[in-house]
Each structure stands twice: as C-alpha cells, then as structure tokens.
Design a protein around this motif. Sequence first.
Motif, PDB file in Angstrom:
ATOM      1  N   THR A  78      42.083  35.668  30.347  1.00 13.72           N
ATOM      2  CA  THR A  78      41.994  34.068  29.085  1.00 13.72           C
ATOM      3  C   THR A  78      41.763  33.473  30.007  1.00 13.72           C
ATOM      4  O   THR A  78      41.751  31.985  29.214  1.00 13.72           O
ATOM      5  CB  THR A  78      43.007  33.982  30.945  1.00 13.72           C
ATOM      6  OG1 THR A  78      42.613  34.204  32.430  1.00 13.72           O
ATOM      7  CG2 THR A  78      44.952  35.299  31.200  1.00 13.72           C
ATOM      8  N   ARG A  79      39.843  33.312  30.008  1.00 13.14           N
ATOM      9  CA  ARG A  79      38.879  32.884  29.752  1.00 13.14           C
ATOM     10  C   ARG A  79      39.226  31.350  30.570  1.00 13.14           C
ATOM     11  O   ARG A  79      39.089  30.268  29.979  1.00 13.14           O
ATOM     12  CB  ARG A  79      38.845  32.250  28.336  1.00 13.14           C
ATOM     13  CG  ARG A  79      37.927  33.679  28.048  1.00 13.14           C
ATOM     14  CD  ARG A  79      36.246  34.407  28.741  1.00 13.14           C
ATOM     15  NE  ARG A  79      36.690  35.010  28.305  1.00 13.14           N
ATOM     16  CZ  ARG A  79      35.194  36.035  29.552  1.00 13.14           C
ATOM     17  NH1 ARG A  79      34.478  35.850  30.099  1.00 13.14           N
ATOM     18  NH2 ARG A  79      35.151  37.507  29.405  1.00 13.14           N
ATOM     19  N   PRO A  80      39.801  30.629  31.878  1.00 11.62           N
ATOM     20  CA  PRO A  80      40.828  29.652  31.712  1.00 11.62           C
ATOM     21  C   PRO A  80      39.168  28.796  32.906  1.00 11.62           C
ATOM     22  O   PRO A  80      38.513  28.967  33.403  1.00 11.62           O
ATOM     23  CB  PRO A  80      41.311  29.942  33.766  1.00 11.62           C
ATOM     24  CG  PRO A  80      40.576  31.733  34.322  1.00 11.62           C
ATOM     25  CD  PRO A  80      39.938  32.210  33.000  1.00 11.62           C
ATOM     26  N   ARG A  81      40.010  27.397  32.357  1.00  9.84           N
ATOM     27  CA  ARG A  81      39.093  26.573  33.392  1.00  9.84           C
ATOM     28  C   ARG A  81      38.614  26.523  34.691  1.00  9.84           C
ATOM     29  O   ARG A  81      37.587  26.403  35.690  1.00  9.84           O
ATOM     30  CB  ARG A  81      39.615  25.392  33.523  1.00  9.84           C
ATOM     31  CG  ARG A  81      39.628  24.587  31.171  1.00  9.84           C
ATOM     32  CD  ARG A  81      40.546  23.535  31.337  1.00  9.84           C
ATOM     33  NE  ARG A  81      40.637  23.163  29.864  1.00  9.84           N
ATOM     34  CZ  ARG A  81      41.721  22.603  28.817  1.00  9.84           C
ATOM     35  NH1 ARG A  81      42.289  21.719  30.194  1.00  9.84           N
ATOM     36  NH2 ARG A  81      42.117  22.590  28.037  1.00  9.84           N
ATOM     37  N   PHE A  82      40.277  27.000  35.544  1.00  8.05           N
ATOM     38  CA  PHE A  82      39.738  26.874  36.829  1.00  8.05           C
ATOM     39  C   PHE A  82      40.990  28.776  37.664  1.00  8.05           C
ATOM     40  O   PHE A  82      42.215  28.456  36.160  1.00  8.05           O
ATOM     41  CB  PHE A  82      40.031  25.956  37.420  1.00  8.05           C
ATOM     42  CG  PHE A  82      40.119  26.290  39.397  1.00  8.05           C
ATOM     43  CD1 PHE A  82      38.757  26.647  40.370  1.00  8.05           C
ATOM     44  CD2 PHE A  82      41.142  26.261  39.685  1.00  8.05           C
ATOM     45  CE1 PHE A  82      38.452  26.810  41.511  1.00  8.05           C
ATOM     46  CE2 PHE A  82      41.345  26.647  41.481  1.00  8.05           C
ATOM     47  CZ  PHE A  82      39.656  26.668  41.332  1.00  8.05           C
ATOM     48  N   MET A  83      40.517  29.605  37.967  1.00 14.98           N
ATOM     49  CA  MET A  83      41.680  30.066  38.894  1.00 14.98           C
ATOM     50  C   MET A  83      41.047  30.201  40.382  1.00 14.98           C
ATOM     51  O   MET A  83      39.815  30.589  40.660  1.00 14.98           O
ATOM     52  CB  MET A  83      41.604  32.006  38.170  1.00 14.98           C
ATOM     53  CG  MET A  83      42.462  32.696  38.020  1.00 14.98           C
ATOM     54  SD  MET A  83      43.036  33.890  37.004  1.00 14.98           S
ATOM     55  CE  MET A  83      43.175  33.095  35.307  1.00 14.98           C
ATOM     56  N   ARG A  84      41.797  30.325  40.925  1.00 14.38           N
ATOM     57  CA  ARG A  84      41.875  31.255  42.286  1.00 14.38           C
ATOM     58  C   ARG A  84      42.802  32.473  42.555  1.00 14.38           C
ATOM     59  O   ARG A  84      43.850  32.096  42.427  1.00 14.38           O
ATOM     60  CB  ARG A  84      42.202  30.184  43.102  1.00 14.38           C
ATOM     61  CG  ARG A  84      42.488  30.327  45.131  1.00 14.38           C
ATOM     62  CD  ARG A  84      42.816  29.234  45.663  1.00 14.38           C
ATOM     63  NE  ARG A  84      41.847  27.940  45.294  1.00 14.38           N
ATOM     64  CZ  ARG A  84      42.233  26.818  45.508  1.00 14.38           C
ATOM     65  NH1 ARG A  84      43.404  26.432  45.962  1.00 14.38           N
ATOM     66  NH2 ARG A  84      41.363  25.735  45.517  1.00 14.38           N
ATOM     67  N   LEU A  85      42.761  33.664  43.194  1.00 21.35           N
ATOM     68  CA  LEU A  85      43.484  34.683  43.651  1.00 21.35           C
ATOM     69  C   LEU A  85      43.672  35.250  45.282  1.00 21.35           C
ATOM     70  O   LEU A  85      42.508  35.009  45.951  1.00 21.35           O
ATOM     71  CB  LEU A  85      43.149  35.906  43.025  1.00 21.35           C
ATOM     72  CG  LEU A  85      44.566  37.293  42.991  1.00 21.35           C
ATOM     73  CD1 LEU A  85      45.509  36.963  42.350  1.00 21.35           C
ATOM     74  CD2 LEU A  85      43.750  38.138  43.007  1.00 21.35           C
ATOM     75  N   THR A  86      44.935  34.829  45.864  1.00 22.56           N
ATOM     76  CA  THR A  86      44.843  34.876  46.807  1.00 22.56           C
ATOM     77  C   THR A  86      45.956  35.911  47.281  1.00 22.56           C
ATOM     78  O   THR A  86      46.945  36.247  46.880  1.00 22.56           O
ATOM     79  CB  THR A  86      45.509  33.228  48.016  1.00 22.56           C
ATOM     80  OG1 THR A  86      44.730  32.297  47.619  1.00 22.56           O
ATOM     81  CG2 THR A  86      45.639  33.385  48.945  1.00 22.56           C
ATOM     82  N   ALA A  87      45.129  37.457  47.910  1.00 20.17           N
ATOM     83  CA  ALA A  87      45.714  37.946  48.434  1.00 20.17           C
ATOM     84  C   ALA A  87      45.723  38.199  50.065  1.00 20.17           C
ATOM     85  O   ALA A  87      45.074  38.422  50.751  1.00 20.17           O
ATOM     86  CB  ALA A  87      44.606  39.664  47.747  1.00 20.17           C
ATOM     87  N   ARG A  88      46.933  38.690  50.559  1.00 21.81           N
ATOM     88  CA  ARG A  88      47.491  38.465  51.630  1.00 21.81           C
ATOM     89  C   ARG A  88      47.644  40.352  51.853  1.00 21.81           C
ATOM     90  O   ARG A  88      48.880  40.458  51.721  1.00 21.81           O
ATOM     91  CB  ARG A  88      48.269  37.466  52.044  1.00 21.81           C
ATOM     92  CG  ARG A  88      48.121  35.936  51.679  1.00 21.81           C
ATOM     93  CD  ARG A  88      49.247  34.647  52.414  1.00 21.81           C
ATOM     94  NE  ARG A  88      50.438  34.752  51.105  1.00 21.81           N
ATOM     95  CZ  ARG A  88      51.438  34.959  50.753  1.00 21.81           C
ATOM     96  NH1 ARG A  88      51.878  34.864  52.365  1.00 21.81           N
ATOM     97  NH2 ARG A  88      52.159  34.768  50.065  1.00 21.81           N
ATOM     98  N   PHE A  89      46.867  40.352  52.650  1.00 18.55           N
ATOM     99  CA  PHE A  89      47.215  42.122  52.992  1.00 18.55           C
ATOM    100  C   PHE A  89      47.768  42.151  54.122  1.00 18.55           C
ATOM    101  O   PHE A  89      48.151  41.776  55.482  1.00 18.55           O
ATOM    102  CB  PHE A  89      46.203  43.061  52.673  1.00 18.55           C
ATOM    103  CG  PHE A  89      44.869  42.855  51.482  1.00 18.55           C
ATOM    104  CD1 PHE A  89      45.171  44.175  50.792  1.00 18.55           C
ATOM    105  CD2 PHE A  89      44.722  41.928  51.872  1.00 18.55           C
ATOM    106  CE1 PHE A  89      45.378  44.250  49.716  1.00 18.55           C
ATOM    107  CE2 PHE A  89      43.703  41.964  50.650  1.00 18.55           C
ATOM    108  CZ  PHE A  89      43.937  43.005  49.358  1.00 18.55           C
ATOM    109  N   TYR A  90      48.609  43.889  54.572  1.00 20.82           N
ATOM    110  CA  TYR A  90      49.998  43.859  55.476  1.00 20.82           C
ATOM    111  C   TYR A  90      48.956  44.492  56.759  1.00 20.82           C
ATOM    112  O   TYR A  90      47.602  44.287  56.341  1.00 20.82           O
ATOM    113  CB  TYR A  90      50.065  44.836  55.190  1.00 20.82           C
ATOM    114  CG  TYR A  90      51.899  44.397  54.529  1.00 20.82           C
ATOM    115  CD1 TYR A  90      52.075  43.514  53.309  1.00 20.82           C
ATOM    116  CD2 TYR A  90      53.351  45.494  54.993  1.00 20.82           C
ATOM    117  CE1 TYR A  90      53.162  43.368  52.359  1.00 20.82           C
ATOM    118  CE2 TYR A  90      54.247  44.914  54.150  1.00 20.82           C
ATOM    119  CZ  TYR A  90      53.732  43.940  53.132  1.00 20.82           C
ATOM    120  OH  TYR A  90      55.205  43.474  52.364  1.00 20.82           O
ATOM    121  N   VAL A  91      49.387  44.171  58.015  1.00 22.15           N
ATOM    122  CA  VAL A  91      48.669  43.770  59.157  1.00 22.15           C
ATOM    123  C   VAL A  91      47.951  45.411  58.893  1.00 22.15           C
ATOM    124  O   VAL A  91      48.358  46.752  58.756  1.00 22.15           O
ATOM    125  CB  VAL A  91      49.121  44.001  60.376  1.00 22.15           C
ATOM    126  CG1 VAL A  91      50.750  45.044  60.481  1.00 22.15           C
ATOM    127  CG2 VAL A  91      48.630  43.950  61.362  1.00 22.15           C
TER     128      VAL A  91
END
Lengths: 143, 143, 143, 143, 143, 143, 143, 143, 143, 143
Positions: free
Chosen positions: J94-107
């Motif tokens: 997508t060649r974005p202006r800005f991108m943030r990815l958040t991954a919350r993994f199980y214990v």
Amino acid sequence: MPKPAIPTRAKSLETFANPASHRDYQIHMEIPEFTCLCPKTGQPDFAVLTLDYIADRLCVELKSLKLYIWSFREEGHFHEDVTNRILDDLVKATRPRFMRLTARFYVRGGIFTNVVAEHRKKGWKPAAKVELAEFPAQSNTRG
Amino acid sequence: MPKPAIPTRAKSLETFANPASHRDYQIHMEIPEFTCLCPKTGQPDFAVLTLDYIADRLCVELKSLKLYIWSFREEGHFHEDVTNRILDDLVKATRPRFMRLTARFYVRGGIFTNVVAEHRKKGWKPAAKVELAEFPAQSNTRG
Amino acid sequence: MPKPAIPTRAKSLETFANPASHRDYQIHMEIPEFTCLCPKTGQPDFAVLTLDYIADRLCVELKSLKLYIWSFREEGHFHEDVTNRILDDLVKATRPRFMRLTARFYVRGGIFTNVVAEHRKKGWKPAAKVELAEFPAQSNTRG
Amino acid sequence: MPKPAIPTRAKSLETFANPASHRDYQIHMEIPEFTCLCPKTGQPDFAVLTLDYIADRLCVELKSLKLYIWSFREEGHFHEDVTNRILDDLVKATRPRFMRLTARFYVRGGIFTNVVAEHRKKGWKPAAKVELAEFPAQSNTRG
Amino acid sequence: MPKPAIPTRAKSLETFANPASHRDYQIHMEIPEFTCLCPKTGQPDFAVLTLDYIADRLCVELKSLKLYIWSFREEGHFHEDVTNRILDDLVKATRPRFMRLTARFYVRGGIFTNVVAEHRKKGWKPAAKVELAEFPAQSNTRG
Amino acid sequence: MPKPAIPTRAKSLETFANPASHRDYQIHMEIPEFTCLCPKTGQPDFAVLTLDYIADRLCVELKSLKLYIWSFREEGHFHEDVTNRILDDLVKATRPRFMRLTARFYVRGGIFTNVVAEHRKKGWKPAAKVELAEFPAQSNTRG
Amino acid sequence: MPKPAIPTRAKSLETFANPASHRDYQIHMEIPEFTCLCPKTGQPDFAVLTLDYIADRLCVELKSLKLYIWSFREEGHFHEDVTNRILDDLVKATRPRFMRLTARFYVRGGIFTNVVAEHRKKGWKPAAKVELAEFPAQSNTRG
Amino acid sequence: MPKPAIPTRAKSLETFANPASHRDYQIHMEIPEFTCLCPKTGQPDFAVLTLDYIADRLCVELKSLKLYIWSFREEGHFHEDVTNRILDDLVKATRPRFMRLTARFYVRGGIFTNVVAEHRKKGWKPAAKVELAEFPAQSNTRG
Amino acid sequence: MPKPAIPTRAKSLETFANPASHRDYQIHMEIPEFTCLCPKTGQPDFAVLTLDYIADRLCVELKSLKLYIWSFREEGHFHEDVTNRILDDLVKATRPRFMRLTARFYVRGGIFTNVVAEHRKKGWKPAAKVELAEFPAQSNTRG
Amino acid sequence: MPKPAIPTRAKSLETFANPASHRDYQIHMEIPEFTCLCPKTGQPDFAVLTLDYIADRLCVELKSLKLYIWSFREEGHFHEDVTNRILDDLVKATRPRFMRLTARFYVRGGIFTNVVAEHRKKGWKPAAKVELAEFPAQSNTRG
Ligand SMILES: [Ca+2]
Ligand SMILES: [Ca+2]
Ligand SMILES: [Ca+2]
Ligand SMILES: [Ca+2]
Ligand SMILES: [Ca+2]
Ligand SMILES: [Ca+2]
Ligand SMILES: [Ca+2]
Ligand SMILES: [Ca+2]
Ligand SMILES: [Ca+2]
Ligand SMILES: [Ca+2]
Ligand SMILES: [Ca+2]
Ligand SMILES: [Ca+2]
Ligand SMILES: [Ca+2]
Ligand SMILES: [Ca+2]
Ligand SMILES: [Ca+2]
Ligand SMILES: [Ca+2]
C-alpha cells in the motif's frame, strides 16, 4: 452517489437438523444490526436482539437469520409488537423446546425500552439448573 | 435570559392495547430524568427510575410517561413516598399483571438511597423462570 | 492548625412513619464514610456499609443515621463484632420486617474482610421473588 | 464498648537513602485512608491521596507516612488548604526533585472535589518522555 | 544481595470466639498472596484465595491466617489437591457451620484453572435467602 | 401533595481567599445536578458539569456554587450558550489563572452533546507538564 | 506433603538477535508472577512487573526471563531497590536503545506502592510520536 | 519462512485420580485457544471454551487437554456440533458427576453465537446451593 | 404489516449563529444511529459517528443533523469514502475552525474498521493545550 | 469427522484507490483472528492484530487482508519477527504515508508479550495534533 446493488432481504427462515437433539443445550445469538421504522413518524428505530433457545429437532440457519433480520429495514413496527412478532416467526420455523428473544431499543424521548418475550413447548420442562460458581473472564490472572 | 416556553407537564398517563396479551412478557424502561424538590428544604432532588412490568391489557404510552415524569419537577416529595406514589399511579393507569419500580436517588448527606417497590395482580403467578447461561455483551469476540 | 468545631455525634437513631406500610418494599442505603479504631492497636479502621431493609412501621431518618455512623469514630471495635452491633442498633430503632447490613473493611495484613449480617422479623415471610431479566445501565444505547 | 488502645499518630516523617539516586525514577503511592474534620462544622471529611515523586537523596519511609496520615484524624482543615499543607510537609522531609499530591475528597453538598498540587526542585528538569504504546492489563489474552 | 530475616511461617491457625454466634452471618475474606510450588517441576504456582464462611463458635484469627498462607511457599502441591487441603485445615480449626474456599490459579499451558470446595456442618441448614435488588456501587449517582 | 418549602436559589457566587496562591494547583469539581429548560419547547434539559480551575487569589465557595447551579432550574437556555454563560459567571466571580468548564448533556433526538469551554488569564502560562506514569486505581493489588 | 522437585532458578538472562534491528519498535511484556521477601521481616512481597523496551541488537529470551524472575523468590529486597536492580540486569544483558520497568507491589500497611524506572542508551533519540486516535477494544461493535 | 516443527496434537485425553472424591467440588477451566475450520468454506473458526465439572473418580490432565484442543486445528466442524462432540469426549474420558462446556464463537455474518451443553451422571444430584453474598474483586478497598 | 409513514430525510444541514464565537470551545456529538448500504452487495452497514468541532460563526442545528444522518439509509457507500463525504458536507455547511469526524463501523469479515478524518480552517491554530489531571467519573467517592 | 473444504489462503494483498488522498486521515482495523505456529515446538500461537494507517494512494482491501491473515495458519514464526514481517508486507502493498501494526500475543510461560512496529514514508510529516477533550461512550447519559 453510487447505486447500491439490490438488497437481498427475505422473510423466510431456513433450518438444519439439530446435531444433538438427545440433549437440552442452549444456543445463544447476539444480533446487533436490527433496524425498522416507526409506524407513526417513519423515523428509523434501532435495536440489539439477543436470541436464546433450546432446539428440538431444528436449528435456525445463520445466514437466513441475517437476511430475515434485514427484511425489517423498511417496515413500520412498534417496539412491543415487533419483538413478539419476530419470536413468533422463529418459533414457527424451528418449533423449539424453549426460546427467549430480548430486544434492546435505542433511546426515544429520553427513555430506554427493552422487551423480553419467551415461548415454551407444551409439556417441555427444563432440568433443574446446577448452580456453579461463575467467574469474570480471566479473574485468575492478575494485572 | 431567554424566556422558556410554557412547559407541558401532565399527571395523566395514556395507554395502548397490549399487542401480545396472550403471553407474559417483560417491558423494561429506563428513565434517567426524574427530579422533584425536598419537601422540607425546597432543594432539588434527582433520581433515575427503572420501570419493569408485565402488561395485562394495557401498555403505558411512552410520550405520556415522559410528561408524567416531568410533572414532579416543582413538587415536594420524600424518597420513600414518591417511589410508592409513582408505582400507584402507573398501576392505576395500566392494571398490569406485575410491575416493579426502582428509584435510585442522588447522594444526600454522604448517603446514597435507592427504593424498590412492586405490585402484583391478585391471582397472577409468574411462570417458573427458565435459567439460562448469560453473557456480557460480545463476550465471544476478543479484543 | 485550625481548631475544629465540636463534632456532633450521636448514638440515637431517629425514625419516621413508613409511608407505604401496606407493601413490602426495599430501601437500600450506601454509607461509605464509616471509620472506627482497632481495639488492640488503636489504629484507624475503615469500612463501607450497605444497608438494605424492608420497613415495618418505621423508616430510619437519614440525618440521624449519618450522625450515628460518625459516633463510632473514636471507639474501638473488631470487624465481626461491630457489624453485628450496628445491625442490632438499627433493628432496635426501626423494628423492620427484614434488614441486612453489609460491611466491607479496608485491607489489613494483605487480607480483605467483608461481613454480612441479617435480621428477620419473627413470622415475616418474603413474597416469592418475580425473576425478571436485568440489564446493565443503558445497555440499549450503543457507543 | 471496648476501650481503644492509645493511637499512635505522629507528624514526623522518616526517610531513607534513595537506593538509585543516579537515576530519575518515579515512586507512586496510593493512600486510601485519609480523614480529617471540617473546621466549620466538625463533621468528618474523607479523601483518597495519591503521592507521586522523583526522589533526590531521600525516600519517604512507608510506616512513618502511614502514621503521619493518621495524625490528621482529629484536626480541622479545608480541602484546598490541607492538600497544599501535606505536600509542603512531604517536600520539607524529603526534598524531592519532583512531587505531586492528589487528593480526592468525598461528596459534599452533591459536589465532588479533587485537588492536585505539585512541587519542583529548582533547576530540575524532567527528561523528555519516551512515549510508548500502553495497554490495559492482559489485553493480549482473551476471555 | 541482602539476607532476608528468617520468615515466620506456621501451619497453626488461631481462632477467637464468634461475637454473634446466635446468628448465621457471612464472613468473606480475599487472600491474594498465595504461592506454592509445582510438585513435578518445582516451578512457582500462584493463586488468589477467597474464603467465605458462617462461623459456629470460632472465627479464624487474621494474622495466623496470613502466616498459614505463607507456610505453603516452599511446598509442592497440585491445584485440585491443595484447595481441598486448605479447606480441610480451616474446617478442622474453626468447625464452621458452612465454609467455601475458592482458589483461582494463574495460567499454565494457556489454560486458566479455578477450584471451589465447600464444607457443611452436619445437620446445619441455611435459612432460605431473602432475594433483594442489588446495585453496582454508586449506581445512584451519575457522572 | 406536600407543599415544597421556598427553594433557595441564587445567582451570586461567593469566594474565599486562595490558601496557596504562591503555587499553580488544580481544583476539580464534579457537579451532577444541573437542569434547565429548553427555550423553544420548555422541556427539561439535564447535564453533568465538570469544573477545573487554577485559582489566582480567589476560590469559589462550595455552597454558593450549589445554589448558583440550582438557579438555572426554571430558566430556558440552549446547550452551547449556557455552558459559555456559566463559565463567564465563574470567571467574573473568581478571576482565575485558568478555568475549564465541561457540560455533558442528556440525549436529545438520539444525539448526545457535550460542550467544553475555557478561560485563560492574560499573560498566564502553565508550567510544562511533568509526564508521569499513571495507574488505574489499585492496579497493584490483584483480585 | 509431596516433596517439590528442585526448582530451576537462574540469574542469567539469555538473548537472541533482534530480527528487525533496522527499526525502532516496542516490545512489551507483562510478568505477573514476581515475589521476593521483605529484608527486614522476611515476609513475602508480591509485584506485577511490566517491561517495555526498544531492542538494539539483542532481545531477551522468554524462558530465561521467566527463570530470572523466579530467582528472587528467596531473596530479601526493598521495593525501590529491587526495581532498579532488575532494570540494571536487563540493561546489562540486552544493551537496549530504551528500556522501562514498572513494578506494582501489593498493599502494605494500607498503602499501595508502584515504582517506574527507565534506561536510555546514550545518544539514542526516539522519533517524534505520531499521535493517532485510540479506541477501546471493539468499540465499533455494539452490544 | 521457517519450517515449523511437527505439531504434537492428540485426540487422547489423560486423567489422574480425583484427590478429594469424597466431596462434590467444582473445577473450572478457561481455554481461550480453540480454532477449527468451517466444513463448508474451509475458513478458520475461533472460540473460547469454558469447562466446568464435578469430578467423580478422575480429573482431566492439563497438558493432554491442551493437546486435545489443538487437535481440532485442521478439522471441519459446525458450531453446535463441535461443542457437543468435545463434551462427549470429555465425559467419556473422565466420567464426571457433572460437566458443562461453554463455547463462545467469534462473529460470523455480524452475528455472535455461543453454545452451552451439559452432562449429568445418572442418579447424581447436586446439593442445594448455599447462597452467599458475592463481591466484585476488592470491592472493600477504595480508590 | 403496518405501513410506515413517509420518512423525513434530508441532505440539507441547518445552522445557527455561534453564541460564543469570541472563544475557541469544543462541541462534541455522539450519533449512534448511522446506517447505509454496501455499494457492492446491498447489505446494510452500520456505524457510530462522533463529531467534534470548534465552530467559527455557525453551529450545526441538532434536528437537521439527525435528518441528514437518516438520509444515508438507502444509499450505497464504502467506509472510507462515506466518512470523508459526511465531513465534507458538515464543513461546507458550518465552515468551522476545526472539525473531526470519527466513524466506527460494525464488524465485516471478522475485521473491525474505524475511520477518522479532520478539517482545519486555513490559518487557524489551536491554543496550546493546558494539560490538567483527569479523573474517571466519581473516582473521589468510594463504593 | 467432516472433511473441511480446501481453505482459501493467500499471501497477496489487494488494494483500491484512496477516495480522499488529498487529506491525511486515519484508518484503524482490529483483526482478532491471527494464529501461526511456534517455529521451535510447532505449538499454535495466537495474537490480536491492530492496524492503523494513513493511506497515500492505496487502501488495503478488506477481504484480501482477511485471506492474507489466514495464510499464516500453518507457518512457524517468532513473535518479534512475524510482527515486523506483516508490517513489511502491508507497507509494500500500500505504500502508506504512515502505518503502525500492534500484535498482542497470548500468554506463554506466564508472560504476556505485545509488539508494536511502525513505518513512516520518507519526507512525510504528521500535522500537529489538535488535542480535544475525549469522553467515554455515553458519558453524558446517566444510568
Ligand atoms: Ca431523547
Ligand atoms: Ca446465577
Ligand atoms: Ca453529602
Ligand atoms: Ca494493611
Ligand atoms: Ca438472576
Ligand atoms: Ca450531598
Ligand atoms: Ca499518555
Ligand atoms: Ca502458557
Ligand atoms: Ca443473586
Ligand atoms: Ca431521542
Ligand atoms: Ca497489608
Ligand atoms: Ca492522547
Ligand atoms: Ca460479519
Ligand atoms: Ca464476520
Ligand atoms: Ca492526556
Ligand atoms: Ca504459562
């Protein structure tokens, strides 16, 4: 403004055979996307529906349930009436041992209205409930 | 300061015919905008009312209920008394099978007071409740 | 340091006539400002009290209840004992059909203690409860 | 009524040497058991205190802090005044790089009042904060 | 590394006389600081314990309960077993009319386990519960 | 219907001398009992007000604030207008270094409206904020 | 009582190569199972640790981190000290661009204490944060 | 892309002897990591399972339960069917006095579905429940 | 099925003169009743809108805003597009100093989508924000 | 066991033209159904992903995103690595202006891990954020 495709909306409710009809077990469905119109003013009304039932020989099919819910979009109905009507349609289609429909409508005139209606199959009796301790999700891990 | 229009406030409660009187079903209404005056000091009192009822032949009409609630604005009433009085008026207007009124008053003197009163129609008996599993909203989608 | 006025604290509990004694209805009061002393160490103890009762001929008067609660400020009492003692005083003053007192004490030694005690008038029986659906506040408006 | 032991209450605040004075780090303390008297009426007042500080060479000792907090039990103080006074005492005892005291008082006259006061050591500057993503506790396990 | 003082940990549970033994009343204790070891792997296990009981002639003394809880720190126990064992010890020490112990263990292998066990004194029967309306804390003040 | 005593309602706002005017500190007040009328329809409107300010030489006196709030009960005002008007009155009475008023109105026409307005004393500058870690209440005790 | 296996507890912290060292990204770890002893009294202390860091060339290995945390079980440490000590060990092992350790200790003496300490690599600067709208989980589905 | 090790997934469920079979006590397990496939479309389905049971002579072993849950990963199953099937497998392995399985599936077609099924051993009767007051965690410490 | 009255739906947005245009203040509106159609499939889409703006000379009139929102009911629009389109219409009607529109759409394909778009008047600059302590509602009364 | 249809899983990410590329606006997507395998042990891993981006000329198409997420189901990946890899794929598509990815993994091993990674287009600068008051949903209606 793009032209919407013709909406698929249907009053018919499809069913499938209950895979565990030897047992009373509960099916719970949350349906947040209900909307119809006020029969007096034509203004949109919104509600969240919750369906709980103990199937007998038939279960309601998910996709047809979705289309059935959409079918109310351009119809006019009062709160107390439409809740009983949907329950009647679901009972007619699935002939359940037990069914409860809960409708929580959006605020009107500063007042919030919910309606809860039930159907019980003649002669059906629920087993006495085994009361267990209940826990909020993950109450046994701290944070 | 703009002059307010003359408020429409009325003690009368209108009703409409119960659309599903063959069935015991629950109507639940949350009414957050109750205010009256303290009969001793004239200071404003506030409460949130919750009305639950099982209609017999009549349902209470929403708009008249709103106006009825507004009618207390300039009247003096004690907490325990006004709750029972409103219940009495609603019972007289709708003759329900069952009605419960809950009033949660704002803090006074550091103490919080709620009052809960009920009316049951003579000879009416609730069906034994079918106890189902309950779920917090959307407990089956994670986040 | 400014000199405090002499505190008004009184063991006496005033009452007024129950305005709806023909009906069993519930009065619920939350009293967050209870404090006394530990009889062994003199250290301050804190609790939140919740009072629920079904009045017979008398209701407890709010302001005298507040002063009664303050009267424990410089007294020494154990948790289990003081809860039963306050219940006894309230029962003696109001002779209720039913009364329940809940005391939730602040943490001591890393352990949290609550005490719940009840009084029932001899011969009084509660009506069988009508079980209705309950809803979290405003569960029928989304956000 | 049992006689309480003589309470140990002291205005003095003890300290210990900051074990990591080469670094600006935050100490956060929640103190829910504050009570004093209203200077006008003598009625009890309650508050929850929150103390946040960045120590310089001294940290406040926990037990003496507890006794210091108890020392206000029979004193009369206004909300705005007592919050600033406690901050002043803590600053005098520990000479911190930074200190913030938050007092959240119980409701009076239907109004809730909080007071927040800070002290900064002359010439001290906080490092620019590194802004990280924050998560509610256990937001990465579902339920 | 500083040398810890020798920990005071004891299996003995002290009691005191129930101050209101003429009445069935509930004592509720939350004990968040339980830890023991896995008997297979030696890895630390953690749990939050909740104790509810109706005393007969004896109440459990708070400080000895704390020390008793600490005594498990270096012992190996399975979840299901240790919960029943602690209940047995508490029953033996206090001979209550009723006692319920709830243990909520931290996650292991991605699965969360709680155990709930009860003891009832032979011949003891609880009074039928008076069902009252319940309210979330401060539900009658808005914000 | 009992006759209410004549309500005490006053537009005047009393003040007292800021006890710590050498310091910028925050006073936060939550005022849940605001009601006025709709200037068009005369129907009651409700709002929760939150007042935050940094006093200069004067603080607003609690009881007069309460009476001032009550004075709007029979007046007609639009949401956007009344919020700015109350802020103007409070600024005029106390001449604060900074003041922010937040009004959260009850739902009308299915839409919820909040209004937030501020006043800053000419030439006053807030100190750069020291950003600390914040914690939900009691996040360091588990349950 | 079963004999626990010999616990595996180790001060050593293992690392692995940062798989995306060309980028500043945040690793956040919640560690609820920390316990040590009070150096004065030997009584158990409990805390929840939160670790946030921006790795440079090394990431901390999960299993060794778990064993490292367990290694404090029989050691005596003060709150302020042990938080800084663990941070120092983690910094020494991983040499991160940025690291923040938050320790939330259980209540002692009725007071709750948290400690937050940070390390920044010399010369490292965080990119200015892009501030986005944030949402509670599933705030866009109603219930 | 790294090659995953061969997953260990097994339909077999191991058990161990109930350590307190003289007593009816509840074991509650939360299992958030269930996934299978839709038999029609092959698309992944997800659910959170909750298992509650009263063991007779056997308890289910934690690790084998985890592997059993993983065994569904590549299988196709309908919601109503798979819930009853897992219950059947668990009943067959442990022959419990009572067992309840709750499955909360992720949203499909805008509708959320939960299924709850139970098994009771022939002739087994639960003791009448002792109804106690319940409290939200730490409701007796304020903040 | 009752025939709904002809709905009143209008694209036009009415305005009124900003009553405090000498001041930058925030108007926040929550609009939970947005629905349109998917342009591809014709299936209903739902969203909650939040509007925040700083008016210049005009404020948006509440009732016309409600009718404007209803006007999308039978139109087809993609999520990203309709959010920007509504913002454009509101900007055109009110010419605000600042406006932000947030749309939180219901789940589709198991994925939840929100869109946030802003408009700033050329040359307009927000005053630097005064950062105050913030509190959850009624955090200064315990329960 | 029914045979699942052949799953449709694809690494390719489709895009569509940004409908408002003249404006920086935020797209926020919550993706709760991510699962892959542990590369060492083959055991299933689970995470909730949150994607926030400011599109340039392309937006990511919802359905292809869903299929892309499913494509990880049988692949082995470490937490830190897979988060950066998904971000890289989305940026490439997508060649974005800005991108943030958040991954919350199980214990895992009693420890909860989240990873947050960002991409910024070279030369792109966010507009300075306009800081407004924020409100919890429906904080202006009481209950
Ligand atoms: Ca309304
Ligand atoms: Ca129950
Ligand atoms: Ca008060
Ligand atoms: Ca303590
Ligand atoms: Ca119930
Ligand atoms: Ca008051
Ligand atoms: Ca922040
Ligand atoms: Ca695990
Ligand atoms: Ca109950
Ligand atoms: Ca409305
Ligand atoms: Ca303690
Ligand atoms: Ca922010
Ligand atoms: Ca969907
Ligand atoms: Ca879906
Ligand atoms: Ca902020
Ligand atoms: Ca684990």
